[in-house]
Every structure is written in C-alpha cells, then in structure tokens.
Design a protein around this motif. Sequence first.
Motif, mmCIF file in Angstrom:
data_model
loop_
_atom_site.group_PDB
_atom_site.id
_atom_site.type_symbol
_atom_site.label_atom_id
_atom_site.label_comp_id
_atom_site.label_asym_id
_atom_site.label_seq_id
_atom_site.Cartn_x
_atom_site.Cartn_y
_atom_site.Cartn_z
ATOM 1 N N THR A 1 14.279 -34.842 -118.956
ATOM 2 C CA THR A 1 14.413 -35.251 -117.553
ATOM 3 C C THR A 1 13.592 -36.499 -117.269
ATOM 4 O O THR A 1 14.046 -37.410 -116.566
ATOM 5 C CB THR A 1 13.974 -34.113 -116.619
ATOM 6 N N ARG B 1 11.707 -30.676 -112.450
ATOM 7 C CA ARG B 1 13.039 -30.565 -113.040
ATOM 8 C C ARG B 1 13.823 -29.413 -112.406
ATOM 9 O O ARG B 1 13.264 -28.392 -112.025
ATOM 10 C CB ARG B 1 12.918 -30.325 -114.547
ATOM 11 N N LYS C 1 16.316 -26.216 -112.423
ATOM 12 C CA LYS C 1 16.261 -25.056 -113.314
ATOM 13 C C LYS C 1 17.387 -25.043 -114.342
ATOM 14 O O LYS C 1 17.184 -24.662 -115.487
ATOM 15 C CB LYS C 1 16.299 -23.769 -112.480
ATOM 16 N N GLU C 2 18.582 -25.444 -113.954
ATOM 17 C CA GLU C 2 19.740 -25.302 -114.833
ATOM 18 C C GLU C 2 20.176 -26.610 -115.483
ATOM 19 O O GLU C 2 21.055 -26.603 -116.356
ATOM 20 C CB GLU C 2 20.918 -24.709 -114.051
ATOM 21 N N THR C 3 19.621 -27.733 -115.077
ATOM 22 C CA THR C 3 20.022 -29.020 -115.638
ATOM 23 C C THR C 3 18.790 -29.866 -115.954
ATOM 24 O O THR C 3 17.698 -29.606 -115.449
ATOM 25 C CB THR C 3 20.913 -29.808 -114.651
ATOM 26 N N CYS C 4 19.001 -30.874 -116.795
ATOM 27 C CA CYS C 4 17.921 -31.814 -117.121
ATOM 28 C C CYS C 4 17.931 -32.966 -116.126
ATOM 29 O O CYS C 4 18.128 -34.143 -116.480
ATOM 30 C CB CYS C 4 18.085 -32.340 -118.556
ATOM 31 N N SER D 1 14.985 -32.013 -109.328
ATOM 32 C CA SER D 1 15.244 -30.822 -108.523
ATOM 33 C C SER D 1 15.511 -31.168 -107.065
ATOM 34 O O SER D 1 14.774 -31.951 -106.453
ATOM 35 C CB SER D 1 14.041 -29.881 -108.619
#
Length: 207
Positions: free
Chosen positions: A2, A64, A66-69, A72
Amino acid sequence: MTLAIHYCFTSAFMWMIVEGIHLYMASRNYNFTRKFLYAFSAVGWVVPFVIVAVSYGVFKNNYRAKETCWLSAESGSIYVFYATVVLNILINSVCLASVIRTFLSLRSNKNKHKIEKYRASIKAVLLLQPILGLTWIFGFVAATTKVESCSNLFVIFNGLQGVFILLFHCLDNNEVKKTLRLIRNKRKATVMFSKRNQSTSITDYNK
C-alpha cells in the motif's frame, strides 16, 4: 505494498504538477537553470515521500484498507489521496488557463476570429490534458458521487492517456521528428554506401 502504491500515485501527480508549472514558466519565457531541475526533482520525488510518510505516521494501523492494498476509507487515509488529486486539478487548471491565455495573446492569434480562437483553445486543452492529469476530474467525481458515466469517461480517457502522450507529445514533437528523420537519412546513406561498395567489389573482381 500500500505504501508503494500510494507513493507511486502521489509521485505521478507531483510530476504532473511539475509539468504544469514548467509549461506556465515556459509560456512566460523564464530562464531555466539547474536549480529549477533540482527543485522539480524534489517536488516529484521527495514531496511524495514526505506525504506518504506523514500519512502512515498519522493513521498507522488504520492506514490500509482491510480487504485491499489501498488506503482506508474508514480511517480517512483515503482523503490524503483525494487531496493530492484536487491539488493537481486546481494547480494545473490554473496553469493551463494561463498558458492558453498567453497563446491567444500572441500576435499571430490576435487577428483571428472568435470561433478560430475557441478552436485553438480546445485543441490546446486536448493536447495538454494528458500530461497534466486533468482527466482525473472524472475519477474524482466518480469516486465521491458514484456517478457511473463519470467512471466510464475516466476509464476511457485515463486508459488512453499513454496513447495520447505518445501521439501528441512524442511522435508529433518537432525534435522527435527531426531526430527520426536524421536516423532515417543516416540509414539510407549507410545502405547506399554498402551497395556502392558491393558494386565496386564486383566490378573489380570481374576485371
């Protein structure tokens, strides 16, 4: 990952801002020195590092998604990216408007009809928008309002950004054309010289 993606995007936007400032300064006939190169390099490479480092330091574990790079939306770190996009759009829009104004004030354009001036302005916008990143206006609107048409326009224009840069700022560049012409002429001269030597060798052999 990220951090790397955030840095690359931020650096890209900073370099687009640098390009906008460079176009503005060129239209004002600034005398470019080595110090400008250092300043532009700092904006393009160092400033993004500072932005990413500060963002990570502020949000830390919530930096970041939770489910992707990617950044947030829950913690708000994504707004750092939004701010970079808006900054790029604002600065480059002002630079583009100034460049077009200077272009239209040239002696060769003063006597043109209004319609011709409008056409020249539209052409200038179309030529400069790929390197200034103004297509991100559609991306920003799509991300903040969820308008599907803006998403489609953003994908089309941004997906073709590299093609536009290649066509308008590389292949259509006078310096590039001159260099390609020199390379082509050099190759022709080399081929002709090689054929002449080959013909001379055959003639000498027959003698």
